[in-house]
Structure formats: C-alpha cells, structure tokens
Write an enzyme that holds these catalytic residues in place. Structure first.
Site, short mmCIF file in Angstrom:
data_model
loop_
_atom_site.label_atom_id
_atom_site.label_comp_id
_atom_site.label_asym_id
_atom_site.label_seq_id
_atom_site.Cartn_x
_atom_site.Cartn_y
_atom_site.Cartn_z
N HIS A 59 -4.99 -5.21 -1.09
CA HIS A 59 -5.70 -5.11 0.10
C HIS A 59 -6.67 -6.13 0.52
CE1 HIS A 59 -3.88 -1.14 -0.29
NE2 HIS A 59 -4.34 -0.82 1.09
N SER A 87 0.67 -1.25 0.10
CA SER A 87 -0.03 0.11 0.10
C SER A 87 0.89 1.38 0.01
CB SER A 87 -0.82 -0.05 1.47
OG SER A 87 -1.95 1.13 1.19
N GLU A 119 -2.43 -2.07 -7.52
CA GLU A 119 -3.62 -2.31 -6.87
C GLU A 119 -4.03 -1.08 -6.08
OE1 GLU A 119 -3.54 -2.59 -3.19
OE2 GLU A 119 -1.43 -1.85 -2.89
#
Length: 348
Positions: free
Chosen positions: A310, A118, A242
C-alpha cells in the site's frame, strides 16, 4: 506450493487493459480519481475497456453489485479476446464474494495477466489454486494510476519490467518512499506535491540465502480464506506479506494465525512490506520485534521494510516467480525468470 503455474501470455502489440471492480465502488465514490487513472493509462499507451458494472457506474451500498454479478463482470473481460490485462479498479473487503462463481478452467485457458493487490489477494489465491495460472500482485487503477498528477515512476518502472518479459534482473530498494495520504473526500487529492521521505532500505532480520517461488499476499485478506479450498499451499515458497493499516496487537494476532496454520513450517523465506498506516506514535521496530519473536524458532531468512503493498512505490511480482533472496550485511533480491511469456507453453 503448487508447481508449474502457467505464465500469462502478452502478445507484442499495444496492450488493452480491462477494468473490473471486485469490491469497493471507487468508480463512483472516487469518480474523478478513477477517471484520472483511466486517462493516465491511456496516456501511457494502453487501450482501456471498462467492465459492464464499472462502465454503468453500478453501486449497491459498499459494493458494485452482488458477488455473482461482479464475477460475471470479471469473466466477461476474461472472455474478451481483445483484452490482454484484467486489472482491478481498487480493493476493499469483499473480493472473496466472487470466488464461487468464477470459471477457473476458462481463466486458465485465457492466460490473461490479472493484476491488483490488497483485497484482490483472495482472487490471486483462488486463481493460483483452482486455475494454476500465475497472476500479478501489482498496481490497481484508482490508487496506482489515479495518483496526481502522474503514477509513481518507480511503480511504473517495475510494472513495465514485468510486462516486458525481461529477466533476470536485480530488484533494488527505491531511494524514496511515501505514505502521504491526500484526502479525496475533502477535495485534497490534487493538492500540492506528494511528499516522499528517504527510504532507509530493506532490513535483514535473519540471515540466509534461498532461491524459491515468491507468493505475495495481503495478510488480513489471505487469513480470511484460511480453511477454504482457495488457501494456498505455501510449502517451499518465499512468502511476502503486506497490510494497509494494522495495530501492533492485531499484527501479532495475524502472524500467530499464520503460525498456527503451519505456514511457517514450510516456507523458505519471509518478506514483510511497509505498513501504510502503522499504529500511531509506534516505532516500526515494534512490529519487527513481534515478527522476530513469533519466527524465532525458524531458520529461514527474514526481511522487513520492503516495498510491495500500500505504500508508494510498489514493486510488482507475478505469483510463483522464482527469486533469489540473500540476507547478510545487506539485503538483495533477484528475479530469476521472466514473469510473462509470448507463447502458449512456458510455466513458472
């Protein structure tokens, strides 16, 4: 992309994980879940050492401390000869504040396995471009190892595969996946059993076969370092993107930003991972249609609905590792080489 990334070195002994908090103070705000993650790591056979800010429960509004102090916590773990893996506590929005204060030569010499995902994308890219060291786009302490009652077994399987140095092997689509959110703030993070649904599998949006280095990024985070020395040269790479939560309009904006940066001119393949929280009541195919529209002029293979990000489970990869992606009637992905080493020389 940059050639000859050094592989992290992991000696064959009990591994010690050093925990740093690069952005959000989950060690305070999610205290029970954080400590559960520490306990789970230890029960899995790892030793755990907390960085100074993390151990002292430091908190300063939305972060633990200044960017310079957070960088010092990270570098103290890098400098510790007893630590093998340096793992992020969690992401957030401000990992990039560390980047100007890091000793990239020391990071390169340390050859430690640096792990997170992330917002930690900015750290991955900075280390790749400034240190030439491959890092692990993989689990973080609180969200991954803090799962109740135990971490997801498939997430653990692929993380252990990476740590073992085994290769080559096929990457398989997990039979089930989950974006089930259990609200910590309301004390529900231990309630019930995590809900999984059948995984429809990875979808091929454009056919082709390519072997190339894989680079994994969080889309919003990598765009935040565009135009800086930390933004990577992605020419010749398979790019995996992502995101956690993104509206369709913002998804189009971010993809177009990549296109206008010239990224799609040089990559060899594109993998789009599951969004944890897509726009409410919007079919996932809507995201795929935008992806296909923006990439219509390119011939590289495109895959959607992948499992690295995630959602759960998460498949771990080291940056720059050689993979073979084949998209035909089915999608196949194969790791071609070990992602870590036990000696001082190999590179990716």
């Amino acid at each position: 992309m940059q050639k000859s990334l050094l592989k992290p070195i992991l000696k064959q002994r009990q591994l010690t994980v050093g925990i740093f908090t690069p952005s959000s103070p989950a060690h305070v705000g999610l205290r029970d879940k954080f400590m559960h993650g520490v306990d789970n790591l230890r029960s899995l056979g790892f030793k755990v050492k907390l960085g100074e800010l993390t151990a002292s429960q430091s908190i300063q509004h939305h972060r633990t401390a200044s960017g310079q102090s957070r960088a010092a916590e990270f570098m103290s773990l890098i400098s510790d000869e007893n630590i093998d893996i340096v793992m992020a506590n969690i992401g957030g929005h401000n990992t990039s504040s560390l980047l100007p204060y890091l000793d990239y030569d020391l990071i390169r010499r340390s050859r430690k396995l640096i792990c997170g995902y992330s917002d930690v994308t900015s750290l991955h890219m900075a280390i790749m471009t400034q240190s030439g060291l491959s890092t692990c786009y993989g689990p973080a302490l609180t969200p991954s190892f803090g799962e109740w009652p135990l971490p997801d077994p498939t997430t653990l399987h692929y993380f252990r595969q990476l740590l073992s140095g085994g290769a080559p092997y096929a990457i398989e689509a997990p039979p089930q996946w989950s974006n089930h959110f259990r609200d910590y703030a309301r004390g529900r993070w231990k309630e019930g059993v995590k809900i999984y649904t059948n995984n429809p599998g990875w979808r091929g949006l454009k056919h082709g076969r390519v072997s190339a280095p894989l680079v994994c990024v969080n889309l919003s985070t990598v765009l935040a370092i565009a135009g800086t020395p930390y933004f990577p040269d992605l020419n010749g790479a398979i790019l995996l993107i992502e995101d956690m939560e993104v509206s369709l309009s913002m998804f189009e904006r971010r993809l177009m930003h990549l296109k206008l940066l010239g990224v799609f001119e040089g990559i060899k393949g594109l993998i789009f991972s599951k969004i944890e929280f897509p726009e409410k009541d919007l079919a996932y195919e809507a995201y795929e249609s935008v992806l296909e529209e923006i990439c219509a002029a390119y011939t590289f293979p495109i895959v959607s609905n992948f499992d690295c990000g995630h959602t759960v489970p998460m498949i771990s990869f080291c940056q720059g590792a050689s993979v073979t992606l084949e998209v035909a009637q089915n999608v196949s992905l194969r790791l071609n080489e070990a992602m870590i080493t036990t000696n001082d020389s190999p590179s990716i």
